[in-house]
Design a protein around this motif. Structure first.
Motif, PDB file in Angstrom:
ATOM      1  N   ILE A 242       0.854  -1.188   0.000  1.00  0.00           N
ATOM      2  CA  ILE A 242       0.000   0.000   0.000  1.00  0.00           C
ATOM      3  C   ILE A 242       0.894   1.243   0.000  1.00  0.00           C
ATOM      4  O   ILE A 242       1.715   1.411   0.911  1.00  0.00           O
ATOM      5  N   ASN A 243       0.743   2.074  -0.998  1.00  0.00           N
ATOM      6  CA  ASN A 243       1.508   3.321  -1.063  1.00  0.00           C
ATOM      7  C   ASN A 243       0.644   4.492  -0.618  1.00  0.00           C
ATOM      8  O   ASN A 243      -0.408   4.765  -1.196  1.00  0.00           O
ATOM      9  N   LEU A 244       1.101   5.212   0.409  1.00  0.00           N
ATOM     10  CA  LEU A 244       0.381   6.386   0.910  1.00  0.00           C
ATOM     11  C   LEU A 244       1.148   7.681   0.665  1.00  0.00           C
ATOM     12  O   LEU A 244       0.865   8.702   1.294  1.00  0.00           O
ATOM     13  N   ASP A 245       2.114   7.642  -0.240  1.00  0.00           N
ATOM     14  CA  ASP A 245       2.880   8.845  -0.585  1.00  0.00           C
ATOM     15  C   ASP A 245       2.350   9.407  -1.903  1.00  0.00           C
ATOM     16  O   ASP A 245       2.676   8.896  -2.979  1.00  0.00           O
ATOM     17  N   PRO A 246       1.542  10.474  -1.851  1.00  0.00           N
ATOM     18  CA  PRO A 246       0.938  11.008  -3.079  1.00  0.00           C
ATOM     19  C   PRO A 246       1.936  11.739  -3.964  1.00  0.00           C
ATOM     20  O   PRO A 246       1.658  11.977  -5.145  1.00  0.00           O
TER      21      PRO A 246
ATOM     22  N   ILE B 112      -2.475  -1.186  -3.662  1.00  0.00           N
ATOM     23  CA  ILE B 112      -3.310   0.004  -3.480  1.00  0.00           C
ATOM     24  C   ILE B 112      -2.395   1.219  -3.519  1.00  0.00           C
ATOM     25  O   ILE B 112      -1.374   1.260  -2.828  1.00  0.00           O
ATOM     26  N   ASP B 113      -2.758   2.202  -4.325  1.00  0.00           N
ATOM     27  CA  ASP B 113      -1.918   3.385  -4.504  1.00  0.00           C
ATOM     28  C   ASP B 113      -2.761   4.646  -4.317  1.00  0.00           C
ATOM     29  O   ASP B 113      -3.768   4.833  -5.027  1.00  0.00           O
ATOM     30  N   ILE B 114      -2.354   5.496  -3.374  1.00  0.00           N
ATOM     31  CA  ILE B 114      -3.093   6.737  -3.127  1.00  0.00           C
ATOM     32  C   ILE B 114      -3.126   7.617  -4.367  1.00  0.00           C
ATOM     33  O   ILE B 114      -4.071   8.391  -4.574  1.00  0.00           O
ATOM     34  N   ARG B 115      -2.136   7.490  -5.237  1.00  0.00           N
ATOM     35  CA  ARG B 115      -2.053   8.320  -6.434  1.00  0.00           C
ATOM     36  C   ARG B 115      -3.158   8.005  -7.443  1.00  0.00           C
ATOM     37  O   ARG B 115      -3.463   8.821  -8.297  1.00  0.00           O
ATOM     38  N   ASP B 116      -3.763   6.829  -7.303  1.00  0.00           N
ATOM     39  CA  ASP B 116      -4.889   6.492  -8.174  1.00  0.00           C
ATOM     40  C   ASP B 116      -6.161   7.218  -7.760  1.00  0.00           C
ATOM     41  O   ASP B 116      -7.082   7.383  -8.569  1.00  0.00           O
ATOM     42  N   SER B 117      -6.209   7.645  -6.499  1.00  0.00           N
ATOM     43  CA  SER B 117      -7.419   8.291  -5.965  1.00  0.00           C
ATOM     44  C   SER B 117      -7.268   9.800  -5.826  1.00  0.00           C
ATOM     45  O   SER B 117      -8.225  10.549  -6.026  1.00  0.00           O
ATOM     46  N   VAL B 118      -6.061  10.253  -5.470  1.00  0.00           N
ATOM     47  CA  VAL B 118      -5.827  11.680  -5.214  1.00  0.00           C
ATOM     48  C   VAL B 118      -4.676  12.164  -6.086  1.00  0.00           C
ATOM     49  O   VAL B 118      -3.588  11.572  -6.066  1.00  0.00           O
TER      50      VAL B 118
ATOM     51  N   PRO C 250       4.136  22.101  -1.128  1.00  0.00           N
ATOM     52  CA  PRO C 250       4.329  20.638  -1.192  1.00  0.00           C
ATOM     53  C   PRO C 250       3.817  19.891   0.038  1.00  0.00           C
ATOM     54  O   PRO C 250       3.050  18.944  -0.084  1.00  0.00           O
ATOM     55  N   ASN C 251       4.243  20.330   1.238  1.00  0.00           N
ATOM     56  CA  ASN C 251       3.838  19.628   2.453  1.00  0.00           C
ATOM     57  C   ASN C 251       2.338  19.778   2.726  1.00  0.00           C
ATOM     58  O   ASN C 251       1.669  18.826   3.143  1.00  0.00           O
ATOM     59  N   GLY C 252       1.819  20.983   2.498  1.00  0.00           N
ATOM     60  CA  GLY C 252       0.391  21.202   2.701  1.00  0.00           C
ATOM     61  C   GLY C 252      -0.449  20.342   1.774  1.00  0.00           C
ATOM     62  O   GLY C 252      -1.516  19.842   2.157  1.00  0.00           O
ATOM     63  N   ALA C 253       0.045  20.153   0.554  1.00  0.00           N
ATOM     64  CA  ALA C 253      -0.680  19.321  -0.415  1.00  0.00           C
ATOM     65  C   ALA C 253      -0.662  17.853  -0.006  1.00  0.00           C
ATOM     66  O   ALA C 253      -1.647  17.128  -0.202  1.00  0.00           O
ATOM     67  N   ILE C 254       0.455  17.405   0.579  1.00  0.00           N
ATOM     68  CA  ILE C 254       0.532  16.013   1.040  1.00  0.00           C
ATOM     69  C   ILE C 254      -0.455  15.781   2.185  1.00  0.00           C
ATOM     70  O   ILE C 254      -1.187  14.781   2.209  1.00  0.00           O
TER      71      ILE C 254
ATOM     72  N   SER D 134      -3.948  15.785   0.783  1.00  0.00           N
ATOM     73  CA  SER D 134      -4.179  14.548   0.028  1.00  0.00           C
ATOM     74  C   SER D 134      -4.493  13.389   0.973  1.00  0.00           C
ATOM     75  O   SER D 134      -5.398  12.587   0.726  1.00  0.00           O
ATOM     76  N   LEU D 135      -3.737  13.316   2.070  1.00  0.00           N
ATOM     77  CA  LEU D 135      -3.986  12.262   3.069  1.00  0.00           C
ATOM     78  C   LEU D 135      -5.352  12.442   3.729  1.00  0.00           C
ATOM     79  O   LEU D 135      -6.072  11.472   3.977  1.00  0.00           O
ATOM     80  N   ASN D 136      -5.707  13.701   4.000  1.00  0.00           N
ATOM     81  CA  ASN D 136      -7.017  13.976   4.600  1.00  0.00           C
ATOM     82  C   ASN D 136      -8.151  13.532   3.680  1.00  0.00           C
ATOM     83  O   ASN D 136      -9.135  12.936   4.126  1.00  0.00           O
ATOM     84  N   LEU D 137      -8.000  13.832   2.400  1.00  0.00           N
ATOM     85  CA  LEU D 137      -9.017  13.425   1.426  1.00  0.00           C
ATOM     86  C   LEU D 137      -9.098  11.903   1.321  1.00  0.00           C
ATOM     87  O   LEU D 137     -10.185  11.322   1.239  1.00  0.00           O
ATOM     88  N   TYR D 138      -7.938  11.265   1.357  1.00  0.00           N
ATOM     89  CA  TYR D 138      -7.895   9.803   1.240  1.00  0.00           C
ATOM     90  C   TYR D 138      -8.493   9.132   2.476  1.00  0.00           C
ATOM     91  O   TYR D 138      -9.110   8.060   2.365  1.00  0.00           O
TER      92      TYR D 138
END
Length: 354
Positions: free
Chosen positions: A60-64, A75-81, A94-98, A101-105
């Motif tokens: 599972i990758n959680l690094d967008p 499972i890849d977070i980049r497929d969703s966000v 950059p950090n705020g976007a990460i 992205s995690l919050n949305l995921y």
């Protein structure tokens, strides 16, 4: 990772055994570490190592923000966000976007939990590996990171794997910074913890192991440092003595695969430890949370009953004017005690036209 469950002597014991088996796999490894410590390379080598033994992990990758992925995640977070789109839409760095992205995921994380539940039912993978963002603070200290960690730990055996860069930690001050961060993550997550001393093919890990177990050796290394940080580091080293005693650490090479067999031995021990010790605490926390939610629901129901007219009982008489007795107050008699006049008969002395 088997655990001696004993012979159940009651219905409760049978229920406990069933619950234990239901959450035995997959064992979730949450991989954390400073930027550049080699987390993604470690996960990639871990994947190839397990495939040699036909134990392919669930990745599972959680690094967008990751561009080049050396492995193919399940499972890849980049497929969703879309990380770049989040930066553009919300005007973030950059950090705020990460974080965003995690919050949305996280809002859809229950779907990931469902997929892991299917893995458990089908018994297709015994290990799930979660690769986190390069900026460790983005995941560790964010609400979304806490939600993801607690969701996994409340359902599956979960272990924190902290990847430390041996090449960049040869300075005692940098080493202490790494250890302090590891300590803070340990006490925040309250989960089994393994420190992976990565890049042992480049730097001999002996120095790090000696510094952990011998305070005098670490102080000798600090003698060459004359800054204020050296005094603080020396004080912190004394504080972390107890932390080192319980710490599981293993030197590995994510490039050559050296010592991965020792790492998985520690994973087996940590998974056993989770089932015997940590899971009891997590179940306790889950029950307390459920009890709190029930209490809050009951309070809302009580408030709703009051607002709909079913409030507290109010007595008919609260006070009587001075000089009056209760017997002076007229109360209408019951129907059977009223006048026996027939319905429709005129009552004497009553005139409709009055």
């Amino acid at each position: 990772m088997d655990c001696d469950e004993g012979t159940p002597s009651s219905n409760n014991a049978i229920e406990d055994k069933t619950e234990y088996e239901a959450f035995k796999s997959p064992v979730c490894l949450i991989v954390l570490g400073m930027a550049g410590s080699g987390k993604t390379t470690f996960v990639s080598k871990l994947n190839s190592y397990l495939k040699q033994y036909k134990r392919a992990p669930y990745l599972i990758n959680l690094d967008p923000a990751c561009k080049n992925m050396p492995y193919t995640p399940n499972i890849d977070i980049r497929d969703s966000v879309k990380y770049k789109q989040v930066m553009k839409n919300y005007g973030l760095g950059p950090n705020g976007a990460i974080v965003t992205s995690l919050n949305l995921y996280t809002t859809k994380f229950h779907q990931l939990m469902d997929l892991l539940g299917k893995v458990n039912v089908e018994n297709s993978h015994d290990i799930a590996v979660i690769d986190t963002p390069g900026q460790i603070e983005v995941f560790t200290w964010s609400a979304s990171g806490q939600i993801l960690t607690e969701s996994l730990a409340s359902t599956f055996p979960t272990i924190i794997v902290y990847v430390m860069d041996l090449e960049r930690s040869t300075s005692p001050i940098t080493f202490m910074s790494n250890m302090l961060y590891a300590c803070s993550v340990l006490y925040k997550t309250k989960l089994p913890f393994i420190v992976v001393l990565n890049k042992c093919d480049i730097v001999d890990p002996t120095y790090a192991i000696e510094w952990m177990h011998d305070f005098e050796t670490f102080c000798d290394a600090l003698e060459n440092e004359s800054s204020y940080m050296s005094n603080l580091t020396r004080t912190m080293a004394l504080t972390l003595d107890e932390f080192y005693n319980e710490l599981k650490c293993v030197p590995v090479s994510s490039f050559t695969g050296h010592n991965f067999d020792e790492f998985f031995k520690m994973v087996d021990v940590a998974a056993d430890e989770f089932q015997k010790e940590y899971r009891v605490e997590w179940d306790k926390l889950r029950k307390e949370k459920l009890q709190t939610e029930i209490s809050q629901l009951n309070k809302k129901l009580d408030d709703l009953a009051v607002s709909s007219g079913k409030g507290e009982h109010v007595p008919l008489f609260t006070s009587i004017s001075a000089g009056r007795e209760i017997s002076d107050i007229y109360l209408a008699p019951n129907a059977d005690e009223m006048s026996g006049d027939s319905e429709g008969e005129e009552v004497p002395g009553f005139n409709v036209n009055d």
